[in-house]
Every structure is written in C-alpha cells, then in structure tokens.
Scaffold this motif. Structure first.
Motif, PDB file in Angstrom:
ATOM      1  N   VAL A 131      -7.615  -6.110   2.120  1.00 57.96           N
ATOM      2  CA  VAL A 131      -8.178  -5.820   1.133  1.00 57.96           C
ATOM      3  C   VAL A 131      -7.304  -4.733   0.144  1.00 57.96           C
ATOM      4  CG1 VAL A 131     -10.369  -5.159   0.806  1.00 57.96           C
ATOM      5  CG2 VAL A 131     -10.109  -7.204   1.399  1.00 57.96           C
ATOM      6  N   THR A 132      -7.468  -4.005   1.237  1.00 60.18           N
ATOM      7  CA  THR A 132      -6.937  -2.501   1.049  1.00 60.18           C
ATOM      8  C   THR A 132      -5.924  -2.435   0.349  1.00 60.18           C
ATOM      9  OG1 THR A 132      -7.987  -1.337   3.213  1.00 60.18           O
ATOM     10  CG2 THR A 132      -6.313  -0.063   1.999  1.00 60.18           C
ATOM     11  N   LEU A 133      -4.202  -3.193   0.501  1.00 57.05           N
ATOM     12  CA  LEU A 133      -3.365  -3.664   0.171  1.00 57.05           C
ATOM     13  C   LEU A 133      -3.643  -4.052  -1.388  1.00 57.05           C
ATOM     14  CD1 LEU A 133      -0.459  -3.753  -0.106  1.00 57.05           C
ATOM     15  CD2 LEU A 133      -0.914  -5.903   0.951  1.00 57.05           C
ATOM     16  N   GLU A 134      -4.764  -5.249  -1.320  1.00 51.16           N
ATOM     17  CA  GLU A 134      -5.033  -5.629  -2.842  1.00 51.16           C
ATOM     18  C   GLU A 134      -5.381  -4.384  -3.824  1.00 51.16           C
ATOM     19  OE1 GLU A 134      -4.349  -8.615  -4.733  1.00 51.16           O
ATOM     20  OE2 GLU A 134      -3.382  -8.462  -3.119  1.00 51.16           O
ATOM     21  N   ALA A 135      -5.754  -3.786  -3.121  1.00 51.43           N
ATOM     22  CA  ALA A 135      -6.929  -2.252  -3.720  1.00 51.43           C
ATOM     23  C   ALA A 135      -5.594  -0.958  -3.891  1.00 51.43           C
ATOM     24  CB  ALA A 135      -8.218  -1.235  -2.770  1.00 51.43           C
ATOM     25  N   VAL A 136      -4.742  -1.094  -3.274  1.00 49.33           N
ATOM     26  CA  VAL A 136      -3.702   0.262  -3.841  1.00 49.33           C
ATOM     27  C   VAL A 136      -2.506  -0.582  -5.146  1.00 49.33           C
ATOM     28  CG1 VAL A 136      -3.817   1.471  -1.384  1.00 49.33           C
ATOM     29  CG2 VAL A 136      -2.222  -0.902  -1.625  1.00 49.33           C
ATOM     30  N   LYS A 137      -2.666  -1.890  -4.687  1.00 49.24           N
ATOM     31  CA  LYS A 137      -1.856  -2.441  -5.553  1.00 49.24           C
ATOM     32  C   LYS A 137      -2.716  -2.437  -7.264  1.00 49.24           C
ATOM     33  CE  LYS A 137       0.483  -6.010  -3.120  1.00 49.24           C
ATOM     34  NZ  LYS A 137       0.713  -7.849  -2.641  1.00 49.24           N
ATOM     35  N   ALA A 138      -3.599  -2.946  -7.045  1.00 48.02           N
ATOM     36  CA  ALA A 138      -5.137  -2.162  -8.694  1.00 48.02           C
ATOM     37  C   ALA A 138      -4.950  -1.739  -9.088  1.00 48.02           C
ATOM     38  CB  ALA A 138      -5.967  -2.585  -8.013  1.00 48.02           C
ATOM     39  N   ALA A 139      -4.672  -0.424  -8.045  1.00 47.11           N
ATOM     40  CA  ALA A 139      -4.802   0.953  -8.410  1.00 47.11           C
ATOM     41  C   ALA A 139      -3.414   1.696  -9.404  1.00 47.11           C
ATOM     42  CB  ALA A 139      -4.931   1.543  -6.982  1.00 47.11           C
ATOM     43  N   LYS A 140      -2.566   1.023  -8.753  1.00 49.27           N
ATOM     44  CA  LYS A 140      -0.948   1.319  -9.711  1.00 49.27           C
ATOM     45  C   LYS A 140      -0.726   0.574 -10.795  1.00 49.27           C
ATOM     46  CE  LYS A 140       0.848   4.013  -8.273  1.00 49.27           C
ATOM     47  NZ  LYS A 140       0.414   5.264  -8.358  1.00 49.27           N
ATOM     48  N   LYS A 141      -1.096  -0.161 -10.279  1.00 43.84           N
ATOM     49  CA  LYS A 141      -1.342  -1.946 -11.726  1.00 43.84           C
ATOM     50  C   LYS A 141      -2.035  -0.599 -12.652  1.00 43.84           C
ATOM     51  CE  LYS A 141      -3.357  -5.824 -13.896  1.00 43.84           C
ATOM     52  NZ  LYS A 141      -3.431  -6.879 -13.476  1.00 43.84           N
ATOM     53  N   HIS A 142      -2.897   0.145 -13.293  1.00 42.38           N
ATOM     54  CA  HIS A 142      -4.400   0.830 -13.382  1.00 42.38           C
ATOM     55  C   HIS A 142      -3.455   2.183 -13.944  1.00 42.38           C
ATOM     56  CE1 HIS A 142      -7.408  -1.951 -14.231  1.00 42.38           C
ATOM     57  NE2 HIS A 142      -7.021  -2.345 -13.413  1.00 42.38           N
ATOM     58  N   GLY A 143      -2.242   2.623 -13.168  1.00 43.73           N
ATOM     59  CA  GLY A 143      -2.114   3.970 -13.355  1.00 43.73           C
ATOM     60  C   GLY A 143      -2.421   5.114 -13.124  1.00 43.73           C
ATOM     61  N   VAL A 144      -3.394   4.537 -11.796  1.00 42.52           N
ATOM     62  CA  VAL A 144      -3.950   5.442 -11.117  1.00 42.52           C
ATOM     63  C   VAL A 144      -3.225   5.888  -9.621  1.00 42.52           C
ATOM     64  CG1 VAL A 144      -5.937   5.792  -9.145  1.00 42.52           C
ATOM     65  CG2 VAL A 144      -6.207   3.935 -11.564  1.00 42.52           C
ATOM     66  N   LYS A 145      -2.872   7.839  -9.552  1.00 46.03           N
ATOM     67  CA  LYS A 145      -2.801   8.108  -8.821  1.00 46.03           C
ATOM     68  C   LYS A 145      -3.659   7.728  -7.183  1.00 46.03           C
ATOM     69  CE  LYS A 145       0.326  11.119  -9.833  1.00 46.03           C
ATOM     70  NZ  LYS A 145       1.957  10.394  -9.961  1.00 46.03           N
ATOM     71  N   VAL A 146      -2.682   7.831  -5.692  1.00 46.51           N
ATOM     72  CA  VAL A 146      -3.694   7.077  -4.960  1.00 46.51           C
ATOM     73  C   VAL A 146      -2.774   7.711  -4.031  1.00 46.51           C
ATOM     74  CG1 VAL A 146      -3.022   5.596  -3.396  1.00 46.51           C
ATOM     75  CG2 VAL A 146      -2.958   4.236  -5.567  1.00 46.51           C
ATOM     76  N   SER A 147      -3.887   8.533  -2.911  1.00 42.03           N
ATOM     77  CA  SER A 147      -3.905   8.745  -1.923  1.00 42.03           C
ATOM     78  C   SER A 147      -4.846   8.569  -0.823  1.00 42.03           C
ATOM     79  CB  SER A 147      -4.631  10.565  -2.002  1.00 42.03           C
ATOM     80  OG  SER A 147      -5.603  10.429  -2.175  1.00 42.03           O
ATOM     81  N   CYS A 148      -3.543   8.432   0.487  1.00 41.01           N
ATOM     82  CA  CYS A 148      -3.462   8.191   2.017  1.00 41.01           C
ATOM     83  C   CYS A 148      -3.849   9.262   2.547  1.00 41.01           C
ATOM     84  CB  CYS A 148      -3.404   7.674   2.198  1.00 41.01           C
ATOM     85  SG  CYS A 148      -3.072   6.446   3.692  1.00 41.01           S
ATOM     86  N   ASP A 149      -5.563   8.984   3.525  1.00 42.78           N
ATOM     87  CA  ASP A 149      -5.068   9.733   4.951  1.00 42.78           C
ATOM     88  C   ASP A 149      -4.321   8.906   5.707  1.00 42.78           C
ATOM     89  OD1 ASP A 149      -5.658  11.936   7.177  1.00 42.78           O
ATOM     90  OD2 ASP A 149      -7.879  12.720   5.838  1.00 42.78           O
ATOM     91  N   LEU A 150      -3.616   9.851   6.694  1.00 45.71           N
ATOM     92  CA  LEU A 150      -3.505   7.987   7.827  1.00 45.71           C
ATOM     93  C   LEU A 150      -4.654   8.272   9.097  1.00 45.71           C
ATOM     94  CD1 LEU A 150       0.192   8.872   8.240  1.00 45.71           C
ATOM     95  CD2 LEU A 150      -0.841   7.222   7.230  1.00 45.71           C
ATOM     96  N   ASN A 151      -5.387   9.086   9.792  1.00 42.99           N
ATOM     97  CA  ASN A 151      -6.403   9.069  10.254  1.00 42.99           C
ATOM     98  C   ASN A 151      -6.029   8.300  11.419  1.00 42.99           C
ATOM     99  OD1 ASN A 151      -8.233  11.153  10.174  1.00 42.99           O
ATOM    100  ND2 ASN A 151      -9.184  10.201   8.418  1.00 42.99           N
TER     101      ASN A 151
END
Length: 340
Positions: A148-168
């Motif tokens: 699900v997380t992979l689908e989310a980041v793919k969708a974000a990039k499709k919409h031109g959204v900047k993506v950040s991740c805290d490795l945690n």
C-alpha cells in the motif's frame, strides 16, 4: 491559500505509567494517542497548514477516540478508512536519569496493518496536495502495508507531489534485510529523507562513524552518511536530528541538513526531557513546514531543531507549539522565562 500536506501511517493507543513509574509498579496508565505520521500532521496543523492524516481505524469507540484526538487539533480526518478489528497499542515506560525508556508493542493485526489499497482513494487524496509524508514504520507493519505504501508514493509522484520519508527503523517490527529491500524500492519515489545515523546503518548499511550508544557525536561522520544517501538515491535533501544522550533525562540536540551541495548545522540545544516520544516527528513537521513555505536551508534547520527541542518539554506524542514560539527559540531566546 494554505499549503496541503498528507501524512499516512498508524496511530496507536499509548499507555504510560504516571510519574515515571515502571510497568511493574503501575496500577494506572495515562491514555495518549499518537504515532509518527499523526504526530507530524498535528505539528503542521498547529503551524497553519492544511494537514490531512490518512490511516485505517476500527469502527468502534476506541477507533473513534483516536480519530477525535487528531481532529481536535485541526487535522483533516476525512480520508481515514474505517474497519478492521483493533487499534494498535503500545506501552511506554518513561525513563529517567540513567534508566532508559522502554516500549512494549501490542499492535499485531491492527486495522491499518490489515488495510489494503482498496481502502484508500489515492487519486482523490492527492488532488491539489503539495506534500506527502510517510515513515519507515508504515511499510514495516505488514506485507500488505509495504504494498500500500508503494502505491501511495507512486500516486503522489503521478500528481507531482513532493514526497518525504523518515526512515524510523524499528527492530521490533522487521529485520534489517527486509527493511533494506522494501525501503530501497520506496526511495525511487522519495525526494526528501530524514534519517539519523542509526537508521541509515540499519536500513541501508551506511555507517556514520558515530558511537550511537556512547554519547558520542560525529558530525563529520553524519555528513558522509548524507552524501551517500544523496548519491545512492538521487535525493533532493537529507536531514536528521542528532541526539547526544548524556542520560535518559538530559540530551544534546541539533539538526543537520544536506541538499547535495550545502551542509548546514543548527544551534545545539541542551534539553531536559519531559517526554522524548515524538521528538523526531516534530523535527519532520518543522522541516516540512519550512520547505513548503520557502525557508532557506539554514532557516529550515533552525526551525526544525527548535520545534523538536520544544516538543520534548511536552508530555504526550503531539507537539503543541506555534510558529511564533518556535521562531522565538530559533531566534535565540532560550531563557525559559515566564511570559507575563
């Protein structure tokens, strides 16, 4: 128009013995709700941004209580899915002096861990959004949540959204090998990474040269970590809070950022800890706020460091401070004098 930020992850019920008691002493627990991405969303809402938290919660009174807790601080909860059997729980024993804090998880088979991509309309969630934030905790919850997380980041990039991740990285949730495999795939769609020296080593086998257990801090070593992350994943920015643990009660605290060309380092704070949970999330909130509002790199480091230093003076997971309060500390006023 206010900038829109989406965060995605788990919110849990936190049970903490009062007055720094140990688990075996306690006959009551303080009830707190929190989790990495929810904590970050609350910070961003406090700063006046349009913050949207996405998760899945059980359709029962405990799930509703968690939703209400986030919503009452101004976070948009309209895209929280409902269903599943339970809300994840964690028990947090607050340390003091030379006794470290201790966490016990009871989160297996939580509603979000069992969620599927069909629970989330990513096309609608990312409409007119500027930023998306997730942590390494979310894909660690289950194989389903990795997908699900992979689908989310793919969708974000499709919409031109900047993506950040805290490795945690959380050793109690997954192995280093599994973390490295999953996070490697997510980095392809990620622009900004927050990773302390321990996270970088555990997830990507990138070593800093710091003695992370002995109170030592090697800023030059962390610079090397940041360079390796930038080069390996073609990132726009790498940042971290760096904690110097003198004891469970007293820490040194600073922030370092690297954009591929410039390193900046914040003011170093000596903090007396009331509650360290959420310190890293409050740094993430401060950094995201700084980046989406156009602050310069040094300003972003100072704002993030001040925000996260202030958080650790506040009980609970959420950072209940305003932009003005953060900017006052970042501007050099660390006296703590009573405001009259």
């Amino acid at each position: 128009m206010s900038k829109k930020v989406v965060t995605f992850g788990e919110i849990m019920l936190r049970l903490t013995p009062p007055d720094h008691q140990r688990f075996i002493q306690a006959d009551t627990f303080n009830v707190i709700y929190g989790g990495g991405e929810a904590n970050t969303a609350v910070s961003l809402a406090n700063y006046g941004l349009d913050a949207r938290f996405v998760t899945k919660l059980p359709n029962n009174p405990i799930g509703q209580a968690a939703l209400n807790e986030v919503r009452r601080f101004g976070v948009d909860t309209n895209y929280i899915a409902r269903g599943g059997d339970r809300l994840g729980i964690y028990y947090c024993e607050n340390g003091a002096s030379q006794r470290p804090s201790n966490v016990v998880y009871d989160r297996a088979h939580s509603a979000i861990a069992e969620a599927e991509n069909a629970d989330f309309d990513w096309e609608e969630i990312f409409a007119d959004v500027d930023w998306f934030h997730y942590t390494g905790i979310t894909p660690a919850l289950s194989k389903k949540m990795s997908d699900v997380t992979l689908e989310a980041v793919k969708a974000a990039k499709k919409h031109g959204v900047k993506v950040s991740c805290d490795l945690n990285y959380r050793a109690k949730l997954w192995s280093k090998e599994r973390a490295g495999q999953v996070m490697e795939g997510l980095m392809e769609y990620t622009d900004v990474v927050i990773a302390n020296e321990e996270d970088a080593e555990m997830v990507f086998d990138i070593k800093s040269g710091s003695d992370i257990t002995g109170g030592d801090l090697n800023v030059e070593g962390y610079k090397d970590v940041a360079k390796q992350l930038i080069d390996r994943f073609d990132l726009e920015l790498v940042g971290s809070h760096l904690r110097i643990s003198h004891s469970a009660s007293n820490n040194g605290w600073l922030v370092i950022l690297f954009d591929g060309e410039n390193f900046v380092q914040s003011t170093k704070y000596e903090i007396t800890i009331i509650d360290r949970v959420g310190g890293g999330d409050s740094f993430a909130g401060g950094l995201i706020y700084s980046l989406v509002t156009g602050k310069e790199l040094q300003e972003a480091a100072e704002f993030g460091a001040a925000a996260s230093a202030l958080k650790q003076s506040i009980p609970g997971d959420f950072n209940h401070v305003s932009v003005k309060e953060v900017e006052t500390l970042a501007g050099g006023n660390a006296s703590g004098r009573v405001k009259r």
